[in-house]
Design a protein around this motif. Structure first.
Motif, PDB file in Angstrom:
ATOM      1  N   ALA A  99      31.694  39.938  11.923  1.00 23.78           N
ATOM      2  CA  ALA A  99      32.088  38.712  12.622  1.00 23.78           C
ATOM      3  C   ALA A  99      31.425  37.492  11.991  1.00 23.78           C
ATOM      4  O   ALA A  99      32.058  36.451  11.787  1.00 23.78           O
ATOM      5  CB  ALA A  99      31.718  38.816  14.097  1.00 23.78           C
ATOM      6  N   VAL A 103      34.248  35.253   9.790  1.00 21.05           N
ATOM      7  CA  VAL A 103      34.921  34.151  10.472  1.00 21.05           C
ATOM      8  C   VAL A 103      34.032  33.167  11.222  1.00 21.05           C
ATOM      9  O   VAL A 103      34.443  32.030  11.461  1.00 21.05           O
ATOM     10  CB  VAL A 103      35.965  34.701  11.479  1.00 21.05           C
ATOM     11  N   LEU A 270      36.066  45.527  14.253  1.00 22.24           N
ATOM     12  CA  LEU A 270      36.922  44.371  14.024  1.00 22.24           C
ATOM     13  C   LEU A 270      37.102  43.519  15.286  1.00 22.24           C
ATOM     14  O   LEU A 270      37.353  42.316  15.193  1.00 22.24           O
ATOM     15  CB  LEU A 270      38.293  44.822  13.510  1.00 22.24           C
ATOM     16  N   THR A 272      34.899  42.537  17.528  1.00 19.32           N
ATOM     17  CA  THR A 272      33.853  41.547  17.751  1.00 19.32           C
ATOM     18  C   THR A 272      34.197  40.214  17.099  1.00 19.32           C
ATOM     19  O   THR A 272      33.915  39.143  17.644  1.00 19.32           O
ATOM     20  CB  THR A 272      32.506  42.062  17.208  1.00 19.32           C
ATOM     21  N   ALA A 273      34.805  40.263  15.922  1.00 19.79           N
ATOM     22  CA  ALA A 273      35.166  39.038  15.206  1.00 19.79           C
ATOM     23  C   ALA A 273      36.295  38.290  15.890  1.00 19.79           C
ATOM     24  O   ALA A 273      36.631  37.177  15.486  1.00 19.79           O
ATOM     25  CB  ALA A 273      35.570  39.376  13.763  1.00 19.79           C
ATOM     26  N   GLY A 274      36.881  38.873  16.936  1.00 19.85           N
ATOM     27  CA  GLY A 274      37.945  38.200  17.670  1.00 19.85           C
ATOM     28  C   GLY A 274      37.619  37.976  19.133  1.00 19.85           C
ATOM     29  O   GLY A 274      38.489  37.552  19.889  1.00 19.85           O
ATOM     30  N   ALA A 433      40.776  42.575  18.548  1.00 19.80           N
ATOM     31  CA  ALA A 433      40.971  42.948  17.143  1.00 19.80           C
ATOM     32  C   ALA A 433      42.424  42.807  16.719  1.00 19.80           C
ATOM     33  O   ALA A 433      42.715  42.371  15.594  1.00 19.80           O
ATOM     34  CB  ALA A 433      40.501  44.382  16.918  1.00 19.80           C
ATOM     35  N   ASN A 436      43.837  38.698  18.049  1.00 16.64           N
ATOM     36  CA  ASN A 436      43.127  37.510  17.576  1.00 16.64           C
ATOM     37  C   ASN A 436      42.729  37.559  16.102  1.00 16.64           C
ATOM     38  O   ASN A 436      42.939  36.596  15.366  1.00 16.64           O
ATOM     39  CB  ASN A 436      41.863  37.284  18.418  1.00 16.64           C
ATOM     40  N   LEU A 437      42.141  38.667  15.686  1.00 13.04           N
ATOM     41  CA  LEU A 437      41.553  38.702  14.347  1.00 13.04           C
ATOM     42  C   LEU A 437      42.547  38.467  13.215  1.00 13.04           C
ATOM     43  O   LEU A 437      42.264  37.672  12.301  1.00 13.04           O
ATOM     44  CB  LEU A 437      40.797  40.022  14.125  1.00 13.04           C
ATOM     45  N   ILE A 440      43.286  34.774  13.028  1.00 15.04           N
ATOM     46  CA  ILE A 440      42.110  34.028  12.595  1.00 15.04           C
ATOM     47  C   ILE A 440      41.919  34.146  11.092  1.00 15.04           C
ATOM     48  O   ILE A 440      41.721  33.152  10.377  1.00 15.04           O
ATOM     49  CB  ILE A 440      40.841  34.535  13.331  1.00 15.04           C
ATOM     50  N   VAL A 441      41.992  35.363  10.579  1.00 13.63           N
ATOM     51  CA  VAL A 441      41.792  35.602   9.138  1.00 13.63           C
ATOM     52  C   VAL A 441      42.865  34.906   8.315  1.00 13.63           C
ATOM     53  O   VAL A 441      42.572  34.224   7.327  1.00 13.63           O
ATOM     54  CB  VAL A 441      41.774  37.119   8.844  1.00 13.63           C
ATOM     55  N   ILE A 501      46.028  47.496  15.350  1.00 14.31           N
ATOM     56  CA  ILE A 501      45.409  46.494  14.476  1.00 14.31           C
ATOM     57  C   ILE A 501      46.161  46.373  13.146  1.00 14.31           C
ATOM     58  O   ILE A 501      46.536  45.258  12.748  1.00 14.31           O
ATOM     59  CB  ILE A 501      43.914  46.807  14.254  1.00 14.31           C
TER      60      ILE A 501
END
Length: 543
Positions: A99, A103, A270, A272-274, A433, A436-437, A440-441, A501
């Motif tokens: 995370a 991002v 994955l 957590t980063a979202g 994950a 959102n992720l 975001i990426v 995902i």
């Protein structure tokens, strides 16, 4: 002599437990009220006026990230399953590193208040903000529900409140306190609650770790050996058959079980980063430099804590024993409180009890401020009012939303109390994950990315995750399912991350490439500069 009565009922002295908890609430409420004196704008309410230093925010991030599951759940999993339980610690730590590196700082530099600021920066504002806000609200509600329902189970052990009515009252109290923290303190008050809770949690875990190591002459090998002996000597044949020093005690024995573990690991790492409530913490610092300092402090504190869980988990297995842990109310979640009772009696147990309650309070407050800010800023201000709204109106709507969310959380938490709510946490991570992720990426790293790709990815990830969870063994088909009497689980995995995902990432690509929209090159260039340098991060992003 050790008190051996702490089995099916509560542990220690409920009066001492609740007294220490009340003392914590009194101190934090005092801090929240003092912090609220300077809440004069939307920036103050939503991001604490970007007035926190890197170290302060780093400690608060650790407080937000280290939930009750991190303390009670992981220690218990290690105590009963050993190596497989420690994989949770490794997964959560790796997730945090992903995370941060992937991002977190870029997101902070590009946004203003919420995750939707970033996702809609160079895309069509209204549809993308709506999708991002719905995803944020969904993740927050499921995460909130799990925490609130978990509070009821924790009470059964710590306060010896076994009746459903009594546990429902405690869930209502937790929800009411959460509403007060958010209404009065906003992000400033919530951040100070996170800081206090993080210090208590990490110091408490460190103190218990030192006591466990002292009992075994600072020899970790002796702790591991004693833990294995305790497991082997268990009266339960299932427990006794486990090798807690080798993989496979929990996630082994079948191909489906191993794939399910991989799917869970993917969702945790994955997801957590979202997670919106974790990423929103980076908006509380004034500069990119302070954001990086936050990262350093957070990594150090979170990494140290997860190392403590290794000693605490195996220490609980060696000192308390798996039979007493599994016989106690809360089962595996009772490992850390029972260990505290063995090491320091009623006083240490009371402190650890207060820390556990503080953890739940702090996490639900963080979730509520994030969800209410997203609704007020993204749906009300940007979609409904089309940007024609004052900051005071945004704060007012956010406060109303916080009250509604608190009431919803209380009602759902009471309804879910006693149910298997583990899938709710997994669902929150899986939605983050999948929904959102990918967006975001792609928004941060792919200039060609456009509105259709964002909408397909977010809605596709959100819908596919929920559908697969509903038709999984987590909801029906097993005695431990949410609806044990039903059987409609055609999807074999309890966590859909390994399917939903990659699907969401693929939908983002397909949606982008099938659209003639090539985006706004100027906005894309501006976003790239801002994300890398932080220049202009304090400015509004609505266009």
């Amino acid at each position: 002599m050790t008190d051996t009565s702490v089995l099916a009922s509560g542990v220690g002295n409920p009066v001492a437990n609740i007294s220490i908890f009340v003392a914590f609430v009194a101190v934090t409420l005092f801090v929240v009220i003092r912090a609220s004196r300077n809440n004069s704008s939307a920036a103050d309410f939503f991001t604490g006026g970007r007035a926190f230093s890197g170290p302060q925010n780093g400690i608060a991030i650790a407080g937000d990230y280290l939930s009750a599951a991190s303390f009670l759940g992981i220690a218990g999993a290690i105590a009963v399953y050993g190596y497989d339980g420690f994989l949770y610690s490794i997964g959560f730590l790796v997730a945090w590193l992903v995370a941060l590196l992937l991002v977190a700082e870029l997101l902070r530099n590009t946004g203003k208040f919420t995750m939707a600021d970033v996702l809609s920066f160079r895309l069509k504002q209204r549809p993308v903000r709506m999708a991002a806000a719905l995803s944020t609200l969904t993740v927050s509600v499921f995460y909130l529900l799990a925490q609130m329902a978990g509070a009821g189970g924790l009470v059964a052990l710590l306060l010896d409140v076994e009746g459903r009515v009594g546990q429902s009252i405690v869930i209502a109290v937790v929800g009411a306190l959460m509403i007060v923290y958010v209404l009065v303190g906003g992000m400033k008050g919530t951040t100070w609650v996170q800081i206090i809770k993080a210090v208590l949690l990490i110091v408490g875990a460190a103190f218990m770790t030192v006591m466990v190591l002292g009992k075994f002459g600072l020899n970790v090998s002796d702790i591991l050996g004693s833990a294995q002996q305790a497991i082997t000597g268990s009266s339960s044949e299932t427990v006794a058959a486990r090798d807690v020093l080798a993989p496979g005690a929990k996630y082994g024995g079948s191909f489906t079980s191993e794939i399910n573990f991989i799917s869970l690991a993917v969702a945790l790492v994955l997801g957590t980063a979202g997670l919106p409530h974790v990423l929103m913490r980076f908006y509380t610092v004034p500069t990119a430099k302070e954001a990086r300092r936050s990262v350093v402090w957070a990594i150090g504190l979170i990494g140290a804590f997860y190392l403590f869980t290794l000693v605490l988990g195996y220490g609980a297995a060696a000192i308390v024993g798996p039979d007493r842990i599994l016989a106690a109310a809360g089962k595996e979640n009772a490992a850390a409180p029972l260990l505290a009772f063995e090491l320091g009696g009623v006083v240490l147990l009371g402190i650890i009890s207060a820390v556990a309650f503080a953890t739940i309070l702090a996490v639900v407050a963080g979730l509520t401020i994030t969800a209410s800010a997203s609704f007020a800023h993204d749906i009300y201000a940007s979609v409904i009012k089309r940007g024609k709204v004052s900051e005071s109106d945004q704060v007012r709507v956010s406060r109303i939303t916080a009250v509604v969310l608190g009431i919803v959380g209380i009602v759902l938490g009471i309804l879910a109390n006693g149910q298997n709510v583990a899938f709710l946490v997994a669902l929150a991570f899986a939605i983050a994950a999948a929904a959102n992720l990918p967006t975001i990426v792609y928004s941060l790293y792919w200039k060609r990315f456009n509105t259709r790709g964002a909408l397909w990815s977010m809605y596709g990830g959100l819908v596919s995750t929920i559908v697969l969870i509903v038709f999984s063994p987590a909801v029906s088909g097993k005695s431990t399912s949410m609806i044990p009497g039903a059987d409609f689980d055609w999807f074999p995995l309890e966590n859909p991350g390994i399917v939903s995902i990659p699907l969401a990432f693929a939908l983002g690509i397909i949606g982008t490439l099938t659209s003639r929209d090539t985006g706004d090159p100027e906005r894309a260039a501006e976003m790239e500069v801002r994300s890398l340098t932080g220049v202009g991060a304090e400015k509004a992003v609505v266009h």
